[in-house]
Enzyme design. Sequence first.
Site, PDB file in Angstrom:
ATOM      1  N   SER A   1       0.840  -1.206   0.000  1.00 18.08           N
ATOM      2  CA  SER A   1       0.000   0.000   0.000  1.00 18.08           C
ATOM      3  C   SER A   1       0.874   1.255   0.000  1.00 18.08           C
ATOM      4  CB  SER A   1      -0.989  -0.008   1.176  1.00 18.08           C
ATOM      5  OG  SER A   1      -0.328   0.082   2.399  1.00 18.08           O
TER       6      SER A   1
ATOM      7  N   LYS B   1      13.733  -7.803   3.912  1.00 16.22           N
ATOM      8  CA  LYS B   1      15.081  -8.390   3.829  1.00 16.22           C
ATOM      9  C   LYS B   1      16.131  -7.303   3.987  1.00 16.22           C
ATOM     10  CE  LYS B   1      13.665 -12.484   3.097  1.00 16.22           C
ATOM     11  NZ  LYS B   1      13.945 -13.579   4.008  1.00 16.22           N
TER      12      LYS B   1
ATOM     13  N   HIS C   1       9.275   3.190   8.350  1.00 18.08           N
ATOM     14  CA  HIS C   1       9.159   2.324   9.530  1.00 18.08           C
ATOM     15  C   HIS C   1       7.947   2.767  10.353  1.00 18.08           C
ATOM     16  CE1 HIS C   1      10.648  -0.433  12.592  1.00 18.08           C
ATOM     17  NE2 HIS C   1      10.264   0.465  13.477  1.00 18.08           N
TER      18      HIS C   1
ATOM     19  N   GLU D   1       1.491   6.876   7.007  1.00 20.59           N
ATOM     20  CA  GLU D   1       2.614   6.465   6.154  1.00 20.59           C
ATOM     21  C   GLU D   1       2.365   6.857   4.708  1.00 20.59           C
ATOM     22  OE1 GLU D   1       4.066   2.406   6.675  1.00 20.59           O
ATOM     23  OE2 GLU D   1       3.159   2.336   8.652  1.00 20.59           O
TER      24      GLU D   1
HETATM   25  C1  GRF Z   1       4.319  -0.625   6.704  1.00 20.17           C
HETATM   26  O1  GRF Z   1       3.764  -0.523   7.982  1.00 20.17           O
HETATM   27  C2  GRF Z   1       5.752  -0.154   6.717  1.00 20.17           C
HETATM   28  O2  GRF Z   1       5.997   0.852   7.644  1.00 20.17           O
HETATM   29  C3  GRF Z   1       6.482  -1.398   7.138  1.00 20.17           C
HETATM   30  O3  GRF Z   1       5.811  -2.438   6.490  1.00 20.17           O
HETATM   31  C4  GRF Z   1       4.460  -2.079   6.251  1.00 20.17           C
HETATM   32  C5  GRF Z   1       4.195  -2.254   4.791  1.00 20.17           C
HETATM   33  O4  GRF Z   1       2.858  -2.069   4.449  1.00 20.17           O
HETATM   34  N1  GRF Z   1       7.890  -1.265   6.870  1.00 20.17           N
HETATM   35  P1  GRF Z   1       2.435  -2.057   2.910  1.00 20.17           P
HETATM   36  O5  GRF Z   1       2.958  -3.342   2.277  1.00 20.17           O
HETATM   37  O6  GRF Z   1       3.031  -0.840   2.288  1.00 20.17           O
HETATM   38  O7  GRF Z   1       0.941  -2.015   2.917  1.00 20.17           O
END
Ligand code: GRF
Length: 195
Positions: A13, A91, A109, A179
């Site tokens: 996402s 990874k 993060h 995010e």
């Molecule tokens: C997010 O919470 C990001 O912060 C973390 O992994 C998750 C990924 O979510 N590193 P998506 O695959 O972008 O929906």
Amino acid sequence: MKNLVVFASGSGSNFQSIIDAIFEGTLNAQIVGFISNNESAYSVTRAQDNNIPVLIISQSDFDDGESYSEVLLNQLKDWNAEVLILAGYLKKIPSEIISAFENNILNIHPSLLPKYGGKGFYGINVHKAVLENKEIESGCTVHIVTDEYDQGPILGQSKVKVLAADSPSDLAKRVLEKEHNLLPLTIQQHLKNKK
Ligand code: GRF
């Protein structure tokens, strides 16, 4: 216009938020490739749907780390990658790549780093820990990737209030919404500063 390569292991996402920001014109860049270690991840479908070239690669398919890094680096060169975005990539990025793209690998993060970063702090574990420690706020961080997990310079953060009734997944959902705004915005700022 800068050439981005996005890495993701999951649903993607955040990857979608980058695609959308480029489409809407708020992020002045193009995505020249997508890399995943997980061929069945929904992020791969998102790449294919948007005609973005895909590389599926896992270190476990190689005899040694050196040949893995070489294949990865050659692909990034072939795509003329300039900035790498880790959007839920589970990874570790090899040191050779980190040196080759110094200060140009960004990671998102789901916590207010330096809190709840480092080994073991990924996905829902982060939000569980935040709730267990009765934090009153949480959020997300975009930072530069260095050899130390989640410790590179912070480029941007966005906060959410932790509510008394929150479950880890409630909190994850609200942080994820933040995010989606923070990531494209911070990439755009970083690209502007690079000029
Ligand atoms: C997010 O919470 C990001 O912060 C973390 O992994 C998750 C990924 O979510 N590193 P998506 O695959 O972008 O929906």
